[in-house]
Design a protein around this motif. Structure first.
Motif, mmCIF file in Angstrom:
data_model
loop_
_atom_site.group_PDB
_atom_site.id
_atom_site.type_symbol
_atom_site.label_atom_id
_atom_site.label_comp_id
_atom_site.label_asym_id
_atom_site.label_seq_id
_atom_site.Cartn_x
_atom_site.Cartn_y
_atom_site.Cartn_z
ATOM 1 N N VAL A 144 10.755 26.924 -88.839
ATOM 2 C CA VAL A 144 11.188 26.922 -87.246
ATOM 3 C C VAL A 144 10.011 26.412 -87.010
ATOM 4 O O VAL A 144 8.655 27.315 -87.914
ATOM 5 N N PHE A 145 9.245 26.311 -86.158
ATOM 6 C CA PHE A 145 8.559 25.649 -85.407
ATOM 7 C C PHE A 145 8.467 26.612 -83.612
ATOM 8 O O PHE A 145 8.992 26.836 -82.396
ATOM 9 N N LEU A 146 6.648 27.006 -83.500
ATOM 10 C CA LEU A 146 6.407 27.355 -81.966
ATOM 11 C C LEU A 146 5.969 26.176 -81.641
ATOM 12 O O LEU A 146 4.567 25.986 -82.269
ATOM 13 N N CYS A 168 8.093 25.820 -76.637
ATOM 14 C CA CYS A 168 9.469 26.197 -77.111
ATOM 15 C C CYS A 168 8.869 26.419 -78.685
ATOM 16 O O CYS A 168 8.651 25.929 -78.926
ATOM 17 N N VAL A 169 10.378 26.242 -79.243
ATOM 18 C CA VAL A 169 10.474 26.815 -80.547
ATOM 19 C C VAL A 169 12.002 25.861 -81.167
ATOM 20 O O VAL A 169 13.205 25.713 -80.061
ATOM 21 N N PHE A 170 11.149 24.774 -81.938
ATOM 22 C CA PHE A 170 12.487 24.245 -82.665
ATOM 23 C C PHE A 170 12.916 24.553 -84.528
ATOM 24 O O PHE A 170 12.430 24.346 -84.673
ATOM 25 N N TYR A 171 14.121 24.149 -84.701
ATOM 26 C CA TYR A 171 14.352 24.359 -85.973
ATOM 27 C C TYR A 171 14.636 23.174 -85.947
ATOM 28 O O TYR A 171 15.061 21.931 -85.486
ATOM 29 N N LEU A 172 13.689 22.258 -87.196
ATOM 30 C CA LEU A 172 14.563 21.524 -87.997
ATOM 31 C C LEU A 172 14.524 21.556 -89.381
ATOM 32 O O LEU A 172 14.085 22.609 -90.486
ATOM 33 N N LYS A 173 15.042 20.444 -89.782
ATOM 34 C CA LYS A 173 16.020 20.558 -90.833
ATOM 35 C C LYS A 173 15.263 18.444 -91.708
ATOM 36 O O LYS A 173 15.618 18.063 -90.783
ATOM 37 N N ALA A 174 14.215 18.360 -92.534
ATOM 38 C CA ALA A 174 14.015 16.875 -92.507
ATOM 39 C C ALA A 174 14.904 16.953 -94.022
ATOM 40 O O ALA A 174 15.493 17.353 -95.578
ATOM 41 N N VAL A 175 15.972 16.429 -93.389
ATOM 42 C CA VAL A 175 17.330 15.728 -94.566
ATOM 43 C C VAL A 175 17.307 14.957 -95.668
ATOM 44 O O VAL A 175 17.541 14.701 -96.962
#
Length: 192
Positions: A144-146, A168-175
């Motif tokens: 999770v990134f702010l 903003c907040v981004f949830y990222l998943k590196a697939v």
């Protein structure tokens, strides 16, 4: 709680195109765009399913994060460890994401469950904050990134959807990650 379908963008916004040539929103009425199949059980999952959760107070949330860049505009917390070597230019990374404004229940942007985004780290048109965030990850990682408005949508934003001067907040998943083909990331097949 009303769970009526929400609109999910197939790909993120390229601000260079929005400000220079404009953008066109295409709405598909194809049933496959609203449902996707889970292979093992052949169950349907709504496309508006997103991971992550809303954050009520960015100031409190920020205390649990670590700065990724020298300016502190991108802050991160690893939720699920990944592995391998760090990403670098010359690779194409497949990511899933969900972006939230402070104290809002629904994401303002996200990838569909069956349509992750392919990011060519050489030339992708991503906002600088997302570029920094993705490059800080490893394959399989969920973080999770702010992200400061200074490396995202700027002082003006793109009202009404993109708020002016808003972090903003981004949830990222590196697939997954591959070496970018000479033809570019647009030739990376989805789901591979």
């Amino acid at each position: 709680m009303d769970r009526s379908p929400s609109i999910t963008l197939e790909t993120g916004l390229d601000l260079r195109q929005v400000t220079s040539t404009g953008s066109i929103l295409h709405i598909s009425q194809n049933e496959d765009d609203f449902l996707c199949t889970e292979p093992e059980e052949n169950k349907f999952i709504p496309i508006d399913f997103t991971f992550g959760e809303p954050v009520n107070n960015f100031e409190l949330f920020e205390k649990s994060l670590t700065a990724v860049d020298n300016n502190g505009y991108v802050k991160k917390k690893v939720l699920e460890e990944g592995g391998g070597l760090p990403f670098y230019e010359g690779q194409t990374v497949t990511v899933m994401f969900a972006g939230y404004w402070e104290n809002e229940l629904e994401p303002f942007d996200s990838t569909a469950v069956n349509k992750p985004m392919h990011v060519d780290l050489n030339d992708n048109g991503l906002l600088p904050g997302l570029q920094i965030a993705i490059k800080s990850m490893l394959v399989g990682e969920t973080s999770v990134f702010l992200l400061s408005y200074k490396v995202m949508y700027g002082e003006m934003g793109i009202p009404p959807r993109i708020k002016p001067k808003s972090d903003c907040v981004f949830y990222l998943k590196a697939v997954k990650c591959i070496i970018t083909p000479k033809e570019g990331a647009k030739y990376v097949p989805s789901g591979s």
